[in-house]
Design a protein around this motif. Structure first.
Motif, PDB file in Angstrom:
ATOM      1  N   GLU A 209       0.812  -1.211   0.000  1.00  0.00           N
ATOM      2  CA  GLU A 209       0.000   0.000   0.000  1.00  0.00           C
ATOM      3  C   GLU A 209       0.849   1.267   0.000  1.00  0.00           C
TER       4      GLU A 209
ATOM      5  N   ALA B 125      -6.788   4.814  -7.830  1.00  0.00           N
ATOM      6  CA  ALA B 125      -5.717   4.074  -7.147  1.00  0.00           C
ATOM      7  C   ALA B 125      -6.003   3.856  -5.669  1.00  0.00           C
ATOM      8  N   THR B 126      -6.961   4.579  -5.099  1.00  0.00           N
ATOM      9  CA  THR B 126      -7.175   4.506  -3.653  1.00  0.00           C
ATOM     10  C   THR B 126      -7.592   3.132  -3.129  1.00  0.00           C
TER      11      THR B 126
ATOM     12  N   ASN C 189       3.281   6.226  -5.474  1.00  0.00           N
ATOM     13  CA  ASN C 189       3.165   6.302  -6.931  1.00  0.00           C
ATOM     14  C   ASN C 189       1.941   7.095  -7.366  1.00  0.00           C
ATOM     15  N   ALA C 190       0.821   6.884  -6.662  1.00  0.00           N
ATOM     16  CA  ALA C 190      -0.404   7.603  -7.021  1.00  0.00           C
ATOM     17  C   ALA C 190      -0.252   9.097  -6.771  1.00  0.00           C
TER      18      ALA C 190
ATOM     19  N   TRP D  88       1.828   2.043  -3.455  1.00  0.00           N
ATOM     20  CA  TRP D  88       0.686   2.567  -4.217  1.00  0.00           C
ATOM     21  C   TRP D  88       0.439   4.027  -3.859  1.00  0.00           C
TER      22      TRP D  88
ATOM     23  N   ARG E 128      -5.391   4.977   3.145  1.00  0.00           N
ATOM     24  CA  ARG E 128      -6.171   5.779   2.201  1.00  0.00           C
ATOM     25  C   ARG E 128      -6.630   7.128   2.756  1.00  0.00           C
TER      26      ARG E 128
ATOM     27  N   LEU F 276      -7.449   9.829 -11.585  1.00  0.00           N
ATOM     28  CA  LEU F 276      -6.396   8.821 -11.544  1.00  0.00           C
ATOM     29  C   LEU F 276      -6.046   8.464 -10.108  1.00  0.00           C
ATOM     30  N   PHE F 277      -5.958   9.479  -9.253  1.00  0.00           N
ATOM     31  CA  PHE F 277      -5.661   9.219  -7.841  1.00  0.00           C
ATOM     32  C   PHE F 277      -6.789   8.426  -7.186  1.00  0.00           C
TER      33      PHE F 277
ATOM     34  N   SER G  40      -0.413  11.447 -10.032  1.00  0.00           N
ATOM     35  CA  SER G  40      -1.613  12.282 -10.093  1.00  0.00           C
ATOM     36  C   SER G  40      -1.283  13.767  -9.965  1.00  0.00           C
TER      37      SER G  40
ATOM     38  N   ARG H 195      -6.316   0.400  -3.600  1.00  0.00           N
ATOM     39  CA  ARG H 195      -5.124  -0.396  -3.313  1.00  0.00           C
ATOM     40  C   ARG H 195      -4.279   0.188  -2.184  1.00  0.00           C
TER      41      ARG H 195
END
Length: 217
Positions: free
Chosen positions: A86, A139-140, A92-93, A89, A147, A135-136, A97, A142
Protein backbone atom coordinates in the motif's frame (compact mmCIF):
# COMPACT_ATOMS: atom_id res chain seq x y z
CA UNK A 1 9.28 -11.40 23.98
CA UNK A 2 7.22 -8.30 24.74
CA UNK A 3 4.70 -6.65 22.44
CA UNK A 4 6.99 -3.76 21.50
CA UNK A 5 9.80 -6.04 20.41
CA UNK A 6 7.39 -8.19 18.41
CA UNK A 7 5.92 -5.18 16.63
CA UNK A 8 9.34 -3.81 15.76
CA UNK A 9 10.44 -7.19 14.42
CA UNK A 10 7.28 -7.64 12.33
CA UNK A 11 7.49 -4.12 10.97
CA UNK A 12 11.11 -4.47 9.88
CA UNK A 13 10.53 -7.91 8.39
CA UNK A 14 7.85 -6.42 6.17
CA UNK A 15 9.97 -3.44 5.18
CA UNK A 16 7.83 -0.76 6.79
CA UNK A 17 8.93 2.41 8.52
CA UNK A 18 7.08 3.66 11.59
CA UNK A 19 5.47 6.35 9.41
CA UNK A 20 4.25 3.79 6.87
CA UNK A 21 2.84 1.51 9.54
CA UNK A 22 1.14 4.48 11.20
CA UNK A 23 -0.46 5.49 7.89
CA UNK A 24 -1.80 1.97 7.35
CA UNK A 25 -3.33 1.92 10.84
CA UNK A 26 -4.52 5.56 10.68
CA UNK A 27 -2.60 6.48 13.84
CA UNK A 28 0.30 8.81 14.51
CA UNK A 29 3.95 7.79 14.17
CA UNK A 30 4.36 8.68 17.86
CA UNK A 31 1.73 6.08 18.74
CA UNK A 32 3.65 3.36 16.88
CA UNK A 33 6.89 4.47 18.55
CA UNK A 34 5.30 4.24 22.01
CA UNK A 35 3.98 0.75 21.24
CA UNK A 36 7.44 -0.42 20.21
CA UNK A 37 8.98 1.10 23.33
CA UNK A 38 6.24 -0.55 25.46
CA UNK A 39 5.22 2.87 26.74
CA UNK A 40 1.62 2.24 25.69
CA UNK A 41 -0.52 -0.59 24.31
CA UNK A 42 -2.61 -0.49 21.13
CA UNK A 43 -6.34 -0.66 21.65
CA UNK A 44 -8.43 -3.65 20.59
CA UNK A 45 -9.15 -2.33 17.08
CA UNK A 46 -5.48 -1.64 16.42
CA UNK A 47 -4.48 -5.07 17.71
CA UNK A 48 -6.93 -6.64 15.28
CA UNK A 49 -5.55 -4.55 12.43
CA UNK A 50 -1.98 -5.52 13.33
CA UNK A 51 -2.99 -9.16 13.49
CA UNK A 52 -4.52 -9.03 10.01
CA UNK A 53 -1.70 -6.90 8.62
CA UNK A 54 1.14 -9.17 9.71
CA UNK A 55 -0.72 -12.47 9.57
CA UNK A 56 -0.23 -13.38 13.23
CA UNK A 57 -2.65 -14.14 16.02
CA UNK A 58 -3.76 -11.64 18.63
CA UNK A 59 -2.46 -14.05 21.28
CA UNK A 60 1.01 -13.82 19.75
CA UNK A 61 0.90 -10.04 19.94
CA UNK A 62 -0.53 -9.70 23.44
CA UNK A 63 0.92 -12.63 25.35
CA UNK A 64 4.62 -12.38 26.18
CA UNK A 65 4.92 -16.14 26.66
CA UNK A 66 3.76 -16.85 23.08
CA UNK A 67 6.99 -16.68 21.12
CA UNK A 68 6.51 -18.96 18.15
CA UNK A 69 8.83 -17.84 15.29
CA UNK A 70 6.52 -19.54 12.80
CA UNK A 71 3.76 -17.08 13.66
CA UNK A 72 5.90 -14.21 12.47
CA UNK A 73 5.62 -15.21 8.82
CA UNK A 74 3.49 -12.76 6.82
CA UNK A 75 0.13 -13.96 5.65
CA UNK A 76 -0.02 -15.17 2.03
CA UNK A 77 -1.12 -12.54 -0.43
CA UNK A 78 -4.61 -12.96 -1.81
CA UNK A 79 -5.02 -13.45 -5.58
CA UNK A 80 -4.33 -10.17 -7.31
CA UNK A 81 -2.92 -8.57 -4.14
CA UNK A 82 0.68 -7.52 -3.62
CA UNK A 83 1.60 -8.17 0.00
CA UNK A 84 2.11 -4.99 2.03
CA UNK A 85 2.37 -2.79 -1.04
CA UNK A 86 0.00 0.00 0.00
CA UNK A 87 2.80 2.46 0.77
CA UNK A 88 4.14 2.00 -2.75
CA UNK A 89 0.69 2.57 -4.22
CA UNK A 90 0.28 5.74 -2.17
CA UNK A 91 3.65 7.15 -3.25
CA UNK A 92 3.17 6.30 -6.93
CA UNK A 93 -0.40 7.60 -7.02
CA UNK A 94 0.59 10.88 -5.36
CA UNK A 95 3.51 11.49 -7.70
CA UNK A 96 1.67 10.53 -10.89
CA UNK A 97 -1.61 12.28 -10.09
CA UNK A 98 0.02 15.50 -8.92
CA UNK A 99 2.21 15.38 -12.01
CA UNK A 100 -0.87 15.26 -14.23
CA UNK A 101 -2.39 18.19 -12.32
CA UNK A 102 0.83 20.17 -12.82
CA UNK A 103 0.78 19.40 -16.55
CA UNK A 104 -2.81 20.62 -16.72
CA UNK A 105 -1.81 23.87 -15.03
CA UNK A 106 1.10 24.37 -17.43
CA UNK A 107 -1.08 23.66 -20.48
CA UNK A 108 -3.75 26.08 -19.27
CA UNK A 109 -1.53 29.10 -18.70
CA UNK A 110 1.03 28.58 -21.48
CA UNK A 111 -1.64 28.26 -24.16
CA UNK A 112 -3.76 30.92 -22.49
CA UNK A 113 -0.91 33.37 -22.89
CA UNK A 114 0.09 32.23 -26.38
CA UNK A 115 -3.47 31.86 -27.65
CA UNK A 116 -4.59 35.41 -26.98
CA UNK A 117 -6.17 34.96 -23.53
CA UNK A 118 -9.07 32.80 -24.67
CA UNK A 119 -10.95 30.53 -22.30
CA UNK A 120 -10.42 27.26 -24.19
CA UNK A 121 -6.88 26.57 -22.89
CA UNK A 122 -8.14 27.09 -19.33
CA UNK A 123 -10.94 24.59 -19.85
CA UNK A 124 -8.54 22.10 -21.47
CA UNK A 125 -6.09 22.46 -18.59
CA UNK A 126 -8.84 22.02 -16.02
CA UNK A 127 -10.01 18.82 -17.76
CA UNK A 128 -6.46 17.45 -17.60
CA UNK A 129 -6.35 18.25 -13.89
CA UNK A 130 -9.65 16.46 -13.34
CA UNK A 131 -8.11 13.42 -15.01
CA UNK A 132 -5.27 13.62 -12.48
CA UNK A 133 -7.77 13.66 -9.61
CA UNK A 134 -9.66 10.71 -11.13
CA UNK A 135 -6.40 8.82 -11.54
CA UNK A 136 -5.66 9.22 -7.84
CA UNK A 137 -9.16 8.13 -6.83
CA UNK A 138 -8.90 5.04 -9.02
CA UNK A 139 -5.72 4.07 -7.15
CA UNK A 140 -7.18 4.51 -3.65
CA UNK A 141 -8.68 0.99 -3.33
CA UNK A 142 -5.12 -0.40 -3.31
CA UNK A 143 -3.98 1.92 -0.51
CA UNK A 144 -5.53 -0.06 2.34
CA UNK A 145 -5.68 1.65 5.72
CA UNK A 146 -3.46 4.49 4.53
CA UNK A 147 -6.17 5.78 2.20
CA UNK A 148 -7.64 8.54 4.46
CA UNK A 149 -4.27 10.17 5.16
CA UNK A 150 -3.20 9.77 1.53
CA UNK A 151 -6.36 11.53 0.36
CA UNK A 152 -5.75 14.45 2.70
CA UNK A 153 -2.12 14.76 1.58
CA UNK A 154 -3.11 14.64 -2.08
CA UNK A 155 -5.82 17.28 -1.92
CA UNK A 156 -3.71 19.56 0.30
CA UNK A 157 -1.23 19.80 -2.58
CA UNK A 158 -3.62 19.43 -5.51
CA UNK A 159 -5.69 22.46 -4.51
CA UNK A 160 -2.66 24.72 -5.12
CA UNK A 161 -2.37 23.29 -8.64
CA UNK A 162 -6.05 23.26 -9.55
CA UNK A 163 -7.27 26.54 -8.07
CA UNK A 164 -5.19 28.90 -10.30
CA UNK A 165 -7.02 27.60 -13.36
CA UNK A 166 -10.38 27.38 -11.61
CA UNK A 167 -10.17 30.89 -10.14
CA UNK A 168 -9.16 32.31 -13.52
CA UNK A 169 -12.19 30.68 -15.13
CA UNK A 170 -14.51 31.96 -12.38
CA UNK A 171 -13.20 35.53 -12.55
CA UNK A 172 -13.32 35.52 -16.35
CA UNK A 173 -16.98 34.55 -16.25
CA UNK A 174 -17.68 37.16 -13.56
CA UNK A 175 -15.86 40.00 -15.35
CA UNK A 176 -17.69 39.19 -18.55
CA UNK A 177 -21.10 39.41 -16.89
CA UNK A 178 -20.40 42.58 -14.91
CA UNK A 179 -18.64 44.26 -17.86
CA UNK A 180 -15.33 44.68 -16.09
CA UNK A 181 -13.59 47.99 -16.91
CA UNK A 182 -10.68 47.79 -14.47
CA UNK A 183 -7.01 47.55 -15.38
CA UNK A 184 -5.29 44.20 -16.10
CA UNK A 185 -3.10 44.71 -13.03
CA UNK A 186 -6.15 45.01 -10.79
CA UNK A 187 -7.64 41.87 -12.34
CA UNK A 188 -4.42 39.95 -11.69
CA UNK A 189 -4.40 41.24 -8.11
CA UNK A 190 -7.96 40.00 -7.53
CA UNK A 191 -7.05 36.65 -9.07
CA UNK A 192 -3.97 36.22 -6.88
CA UNK A 193 -5.73 37.21 -3.63
CA UNK A 194 -8.70 34.93 -4.29
CA UNK A 195 -6.44 32.05 -5.30
CA UNK A 196 -4.29 32.47 -2.19
CA UNK A 197 -7.25 32.68 0.17
CA UNK A 198 -9.05 29.65 -1.28
CA UNK A 199 -5.94 27.46 -1.42
CA UNK A 200 -4.82 28.41 2.09
CA UNK A 201 -8.31 27.82 3.53
CA UNK A 202 -8.63 24.37 1.95
CA UNK A 203 -5.10 23.45 3.04
CA UNK A 204 -5.72 24.45 6.65
CA UNK A 205 -9.02 22.54 6.83
CA UNK A 206 -7.48 19.39 5.33
CA UNK A 207 -4.41 19.70 7.57
CA UNK A 208 -6.58 19.84 10.68
CA UNK A 209 -8.61 16.83 9.50
CA UNK A 210 -5.43 14.94 8.67
CA UNK A 211 -4.00 15.53 12.14
CA UNK A 212 -7.23 14.33 13.76
CA UNK A 213 -7.16 11.15 11.71
CA UNK A 214 -3.44 10.59 12.33
CA UNK A 215 -3.82 10.95 16.10
CA UNK A 216 -6.84 8.69 16.33
CA UNK A 217 -5.72 5.56 18.11
Amino acid sequence: MKLGEKLQKLRKQNGLSQEQLAARLTVSRQAVSKWELDESTPDTENVLQLSRLFGVSCDYLLRDEVDDPGAVQPRPAAPGETHLDESGWIHNALVLSLGVCAVGLAVAFIFYRVGGHTVRPLIAGFIIQLLGVMLFELATPRMGDGRPLARMSFYMTACWLVFPDLVCLALGWLFEHIRWTGTPLRAVTYWFVLYLLLSAAVTVVLYVLRRRIAHKN
